[in-house]
Design a protein around this motif. Sequence first.
Motif, PDB file in Angstrom:
ATOM      1  N   ASN A 100      18.596  16.708  19.387  1.00 30.68           N
ATOM      2  CA  ASN A 100      18.407  16.576  17.942  1.00 30.68           C
ATOM      3  C   ASN A 100      18.576  15.135  17.491  1.00 30.68           C
ATOM      4  O   ASN A 100      17.815  14.630  16.656  1.00 30.68           O
ATOM      5  CB  ASN A 100      19.400  17.460  17.197  1.00 30.68           C
ATOM      6  CG  ASN A 100      19.052  18.933  17.263  1.00 30.68           C
ATOM      7  OD1 ASN A 100      17.919  19.297  17.573  1.00 30.68           O
ATOM      8  ND2 ASN A 100      20.020  19.791  16.998  1.00 30.68           N
ATOM      9  N   ALA A 101      19.594  14.475  18.028  1.00 23.55           N
ATOM     10  CA  ALA A 101      19.863  13.090  17.631  1.00 23.55           C
ATOM     11  C   ALA A 101      18.702  12.178  18.009  1.00 23.55           C
ATOM     12  O   ALA A 101      18.284  11.315  17.212  1.00 23.55           O
ATOM     13  CB  ALA A 101      21.153  12.606  18.293  1.00 23.55           C
ATOM     14  N   ILE A 102      18.161  12.343  19.211  1.00 21.84           N
ATOM     15  CA  ILE A 102      17.011  11.546  19.643  1.00 21.84           C
ATOM     16  C   ILE A 102      15.832  11.772  18.700  1.00 21.84           C
ATOM     17  O   ILE A 102      15.181  10.822  18.245  1.00 21.84           O
ATOM     18  CB  ILE A 102      16.613  11.896  21.090  1.00 21.84           C
ATOM     19  CG1 ILE A 102      17.686  11.443  22.067  1.00 21.84           C
ATOM     20  CG2 ILE A 102      15.261  11.246  21.453  1.00 21.84           C
ATOM     21  CD1 ILE A 102      17.476  11.935  23.486  1.00 21.84           C
ATOM     22  N   CYS A 103      15.547  13.020  18.399  1.00 19.65           N
ATOM     23  CA  CYS A 103      14.390  13.355  17.567  1.00 19.65           C
ATOM     24  C   CYS A 103      14.518  12.786  16.156  1.00 19.65           C
ATOM     25  O   CYS A 103      13.574  12.201  15.625  1.00 19.65           O
ATOM     26  CB  CYS A 103      14.228  14.879  17.505  1.00 19.65           C
ATOM     27  SG  CYS A 103      12.756  15.409  16.597  1.00 19.65           S
ATOM     28  N   ILE A 104      15.670  12.937  15.553  1.00 15.77           N
ATOM     29  CA  ILE A 104      15.866  12.485  14.167  1.00 15.77           C
ATOM     30  C   ILE A 104      15.602  10.995  14.030  1.00 15.77           C
ATOM     31  O   ILE A 104      14.837  10.542  13.166  1.00 15.77           O
ATOM     32  CB  ILE A 104      17.295  12.836  13.688  1.00 15.77           C
ATOM     33  CG1 ILE A 104      17.414  14.352  13.463  1.00 15.77           C
ATOM     34  CG2 ILE A 104      17.630  12.078  12.397  1.00 15.77           C
ATOM     35  CD1 ILE A 104      18.840  14.823  13.257  1.00 15.77           C
ATOM     36  N   PHE A 105      16.228  10.202  14.886  1.00 17.72           N
ATOM     37  CA  PHE A 105      16.107   8.752  14.731  1.00 17.72           C
ATOM     38  C   PHE A 105      14.764   8.224  15.224  1.00 17.72           C
ATOM     39  O   PHE A 105      14.255   7.230  14.695  1.00 17.72           O
ATOM     40  CB  PHE A 105      17.279   8.051  15.420  1.00 17.72           C
ATOM     41  CG  PHE A 105      18.552   8.165  14.643  1.00 17.72           C
ATOM     42  CD1 PHE A 105      18.725   7.460  13.459  1.00 17.72           C
ATOM     43  CD2 PHE A 105      19.572   9.003  15.061  1.00 17.72           C
ATOM     44  CE1 PHE A 105      19.893   7.568  12.722  1.00 17.72           C
ATOM     45  CE2 PHE A 105      20.741   9.125  14.339  1.00 17.72           C
ATOM     46  CZ  PHE A 105      20.909   8.411  13.158  1.00 17.72           C
ATOM     47  N   ALA A 106      14.163   8.881  16.194  1.00 15.07           N
ATOM     48  CA  ALA A 106      12.827   8.464  16.631  1.00 15.07           C
ATOM     49  C   ALA A 106      11.806   8.692  15.524  1.00 15.07           C
ATOM     50  O   ALA A 106      10.960   7.828  15.256  1.00 15.07           O
ATOM     51  CB  ALA A 106      12.420   9.225  17.893  1.00 15.07           C
ATOM     52  N   VAL A 107      11.868   9.830  14.856  1.00 11.96           N
ATOM     53  CA  VAL A 107      10.914  10.132  13.783  1.00 11.96           C
ATOM     54  C   VAL A 107      11.094   9.169  12.615  1.00 11.96           C
ATOM     55  O   VAL A 107      10.110   8.670  12.049  1.00 11.96           O
ATOM     56  CB  VAL A 107      11.061  11.592  13.319  1.00 11.96           C
ATOM     57  CG1 VAL A 107      10.258  11.834  12.038  1.00 11.96           C
ATOM     58  CG2 VAL A 107      10.599  12.555  14.405  1.00 11.96           C
ATOM     59  N   ILE A 108      12.335   8.880  12.235  1.00  8.07           N
ATOM     60  CA  ILE A 108      12.583   7.912  11.163  1.00  8.07           C
ATOM     61  C   ILE A 108      11.940   6.568  11.500  1.00  8.07           C
ATOM     62  O   ILE A 108      11.272   5.938  10.670  1.00  8.07           O
ATOM     63  CB  ILE A 108      14.096   7.742  10.925  1.00  8.07           C
ATOM     64  CG1 ILE A 108      14.683   9.006  10.283  1.00  8.07           C
ATOM     65  CG2 ILE A 108      14.368   6.518  10.031  1.00  8.07           C
ATOM     66  CD1 ILE A 108      16.200   8.986  10.191  1.00  8.07           C
ATOM     67  N   ALA A 109      12.144   6.121  12.723  1.00 13.21           N
ATOM     68  CA  ALA A 109      11.609   4.823  13.152  1.00 13.21           C
ATOM     69  C   ALA A 109      10.087   4.807  13.089  1.00 13.21           C
ATOM     70  O   ALA A 109       9.479   3.843  12.598  1.00 13.21           O
ATOM     71  CB  ALA A 109      12.080   4.504  14.564  1.00 13.21           C
ATOM     72  N   TYR A 110       9.434   5.862  13.556  1.00 15.15           N
ATOM     73  CA  TYR A 110       7.976   5.876  13.609  1.00 15.15           C
ATOM     74  C   TYR A 110       7.344   5.993  12.226  1.00 15.15           C
ATOM     75  O   TYR A 110       6.228   5.516  12.007  1.00 15.15           O
ATOM     76  CB  TYR A 110       7.488   6.989  14.537  1.00 15.15           C
ATOM     77  CG  TYR A 110       7.712   6.666  15.993  1.00 15.15           C
ATOM     78  CD1 TYR A 110       7.308   5.436  16.520  1.00 15.15           C
ATOM     79  CD2 TYR A 110       8.356   7.564  16.847  1.00 15.15           C
ATOM     80  CE1 TYR A 110       7.524   5.122  17.848  1.00 15.15           C
ATOM     81  CE2 TYR A 110       8.573   7.251  18.177  1.00 15.15           C
ATOM     82  CZ  TYR A 110       8.157   6.030  18.676  1.00 15.15           C
ATOM     83  OH  TYR A 110       8.372   5.709  19.990  1.00 15.15           O
ATOM     84  N   VAL A 111       8.033   6.614  11.297  1.00 12.07           N
ATOM     85  CA  VAL A 111       7.527   6.654   9.918  1.00 12.07           C
ATOM     86  C   VAL A 111       7.523   5.249   9.318  1.00 12.07           C
ATOM     87  O   VAL A 111       6.564   4.829   8.657  1.00 12.07           O
ATOM     88  CB  VAL A 111       8.378   7.619   9.055  1.00 12.07           C
ATOM     89  CG1 VAL A 111       8.047   7.444   7.567  1.00 12.07           C
ATOM     90  CG2 VAL A 111       8.129   9.066   9.474  1.00 12.07           C
ATOM     91  N   VAL A 112       8.606   4.480   9.553  1.00  8.90           N
ATOM     92  CA  VAL A 112       8.665   3.082   9.088  1.00  8.90           C
ATOM     93  C   VAL A 112       7.556   2.268   9.747  1.00  8.90           C
ATOM     94  O   VAL A 112       6.872   1.461   9.093  1.00  8.90           O
ATOM     95  CB  VAL A 112      10.043   2.472   9.403  1.00  8.90           C
ATOM     96  CG1 VAL A 112      10.051   0.970   9.111  1.00  8.90           C
ATOM     97  CG2 VAL A 112      11.129   3.166   8.598  1.00  8.90           C
ATOM     98  N   PHE A 113       7.360   2.461  11.029  1.00 14.40           N
ATOM     99  CA  PHE A 113       6.326   1.764  11.792  1.00 14.40           C
ATOM    100  C   PHE A 113       4.946   2.009  11.185  1.00 14.40           C
ATOM    101  O   PHE A 113       4.177   1.064  10.936  1.00 14.40           O
ATOM    102  CB  PHE A 113       6.387   2.270  13.234  1.00 14.40           C
ATOM    103  CG  PHE A 113       5.409   1.634  14.183  1.00 14.40           C
ATOM    104  CD1 PHE A 113       4.945   0.344  14.015  1.00 14.40           C
ATOM    105  CD2 PHE A 113       4.972   2.344  15.303  1.00 14.40           C
ATOM    106  CE1 PHE A 113       4.051  -0.231  14.916  1.00 14.40           C
ATOM    107  CE2 PHE A 113       4.085   1.791  16.207  1.00 14.40           C
ATOM    108  CZ  PHE A 113       3.618   0.502  16.010  1.00 14.40           C
ATOM    109  N   PHE A 114       4.623   3.253  10.944  1.00 14.67           N
ATOM    110  CA  PHE A 114       3.323   3.625  10.388  1.00 14.67           C
ATOM    111  C   PHE A 114       3.103   2.981   9.020  1.00 14.67           C
ATOM    112  O   PHE A 114       2.049   2.378   8.759  1.00 14.67           O
ATOM    113  CB  PHE A 114       3.219   5.146  10.279  1.00 14.67           C
ATOM    114  CG  PHE A 114       1.901   5.639   9.744  1.00 14.67           C
ATOM    115  CD1 PHE A 114       0.884   6.024  10.607  1.00 14.67           C
ATOM    116  CD2 PHE A 114       1.661   5.712   8.371  1.00 14.67           C
ATOM    117  CE1 PHE A 114      -0.333   6.472  10.130  1.00 14.67           C
ATOM    118  CE2 PHE A 114       0.443   6.152   7.869  1.00 14.67           C
ATOM    119  CZ  PHE A 114      -0.559   6.533   8.758  1.00 14.67           C
ATOM    120  N   ALA A 115       4.085   3.088   8.132  1.00 14.08           N
ATOM    121  CA  ALA A 115       3.935   2.594   6.766  1.00 14.08           C
ATOM    122  C   ALA A 115       3.760   1.079   6.720  1.00 14.08           C
ATOM    123  O   ALA A 115       2.897   0.558   5.989  1.00 14.08           O
ATOM    124  CB  ALA A 115       5.151   3.015   5.932  1.00 14.08           C
ATOM    125  N   ALA A 116       4.558   0.343   7.501  1.00 17.58           N
ATOM    126  CA  ALA A 116       4.468  -1.119   7.485  1.00 17.58           C
ATOM    127  C   ALA A 116       3.168  -1.599   8.117  1.00 17.58           C
ATOM    128  O   ALA A 116       2.532  -2.549   7.627  1.00 17.58           O
ATOM    129  CB  ALA A 116       5.663  -1.722   8.210  1.00 17.58           C
TER     130      ALA A 116
END
Length: 428
Positions: free
Chosen positions: A396-412
Motif C-alpha cells: 500500500n505504501a509503495i502504491c500511494i506514493f508512486a501514484v502521487i509522484a506520477y500525477v505530479v509528473f504528468f501535470a508538470a
Amino acid sequence: MSTTPTTIVPIEDTSLTGFYKDMTVPEKRTFWACATGWALDGMDFMIYPLVIGTIIQLWKVDAGTAGLAGTVTLLASALGGWGAGYLADRIGRVRTLQLTIIWFSVFSLLCAFAQNFDQLLICRALLGLGFGGEWAAGAVLMGETIRAQYRGRAVGSVQSGWAVGWGLAVLAQAALFSYLPPEQAWRWMFAIGALPALLVLYLRAYVKEPEVAAETRAKVAAKGESPSILEIFQGPILKVTVLASLVSMGCQGGYYAITFWVPRFLTTERKLSIVSSTGYLAALIVGSFAGYLVGAWYADRFGRRNLFLVFSLGAIAVVAAYTQLPLSNEVLWVLGFPLGFFASGYFSGMGAFLTELYPTRLRGSGQGFCYNFGRGMGALFPFLVGYLSQTTTLANAICIFAVIAYVVFFAAAYALPETRGKVLHADA
C-alpha cells in the motif's frame, strides 16, 4: 545575455538504431563513455536497496531508518548535481564528469568498511554528492555532443545503461550471497561499487569537450563575465525551472518509491528468499531495459513531452495492479516486465528534454538543478514509503506514493513545451 533564434531540424530517420550508424567518432566515444558511466552509476545506487534487508537484520534498524540512508543519498545527490552542473559551466563538462566519478567510487568503497549504521549513513551521503554530479555532467555532455536529429535516441539509449548496472548489481548479489555469509557479502557488494573509477582513464584519453560549450565559455570569458547560478531563477527562465523541477521530482519520486522497496516487498510480503527473488527482479530489469530503448525511440518519434504523458499513465496503472491485486507469484513475475518498462522508459527523454530547455551558458546549472531538485525531493519517497509501511502494508505504501509522484509528473510535463529537434547554439 544575448538570445539566439530557435532552430528546429526535422527528424527523418526515426528508427531506434539508425542514429548510431551516422554518428561521428567523437559522438560514439562520448556515447559509450556516458553509457558505461551511467551503468556503473546505476549499479552503485542499486546496491543499497539490494542489501537493505541484510542491514536491517544485522544492525537491528527499523525500515524507516533503513530507508533514511536511501533518502540521505538522494538528498546529497541533489546538492552534488546542482554543484556539478554549475561547475560544468565553469570548468567544462568532461573535467567535472571525471571528478564526480572518482568521488562516488571512493565513497562506495568506504561503505564496505562501515562498522555501524551511522558510518554507513555518512558514507552514503558523501557518495551521493558524486552520484548526483555524474548525471548532471554526463547528461549535458551527451546532449551537447550529439546532433539534434539523434539526441533523443542517443541520450535515451545511454539511459538504458542504468538497467544494465541494476542487472550487474542483482547478479553480484545472487553470486555473493550464494557463496558468502550475509555479514560478508554485503561488504563485497559495496567494494564492487568502486569499479567506476577505471572509467576516468578512458575519459581522459578519448572524450573531448563539446564545441558549443567550449565556444560559449570563451565568449563569456571574453566579456569578463561568469554565469551566475541564480540566473535560472530569473525572468522567463524561472517558469521553466519550476516546471522542469516538478517533472523531475515526479518521475524520480515514482521510480524510487517502486525500485527502492520492491526487493524488500518480494522477500517480506511475498515470502521469497533473496536468491529466489532474483528472477522477479530480473523481469523488472529486463522490462526496464526495454522501456529505456523504446522510450529513446519514442522521444524522437513522437516527442519528449508525449513520452512523459503516456508512460506516467502506464506506470500508474501497472504499479496499482502489481501492489493491489491478489495476484499469484507467477502472474506477479510476468507483471514485472511492464512495471519496469513504464517506471523506467520515460527517463530516456529527460536528458535531452532538460538540455533543450536551457541556453548553453546556463545549461549545466539549469539541468543540474532541475534534475537533482527532483532527485532530492524524490529522495523523500523511500523514507516516506518505509515510514508509512509501519502502519499499513508495504504494498500500500509503495502504491500511494508512486501514484502521487506520477500525477505530479504528468501535470508538470503537460505544462511545458515540446523540444524535439531543437538545435543547440553557442551563446553568451
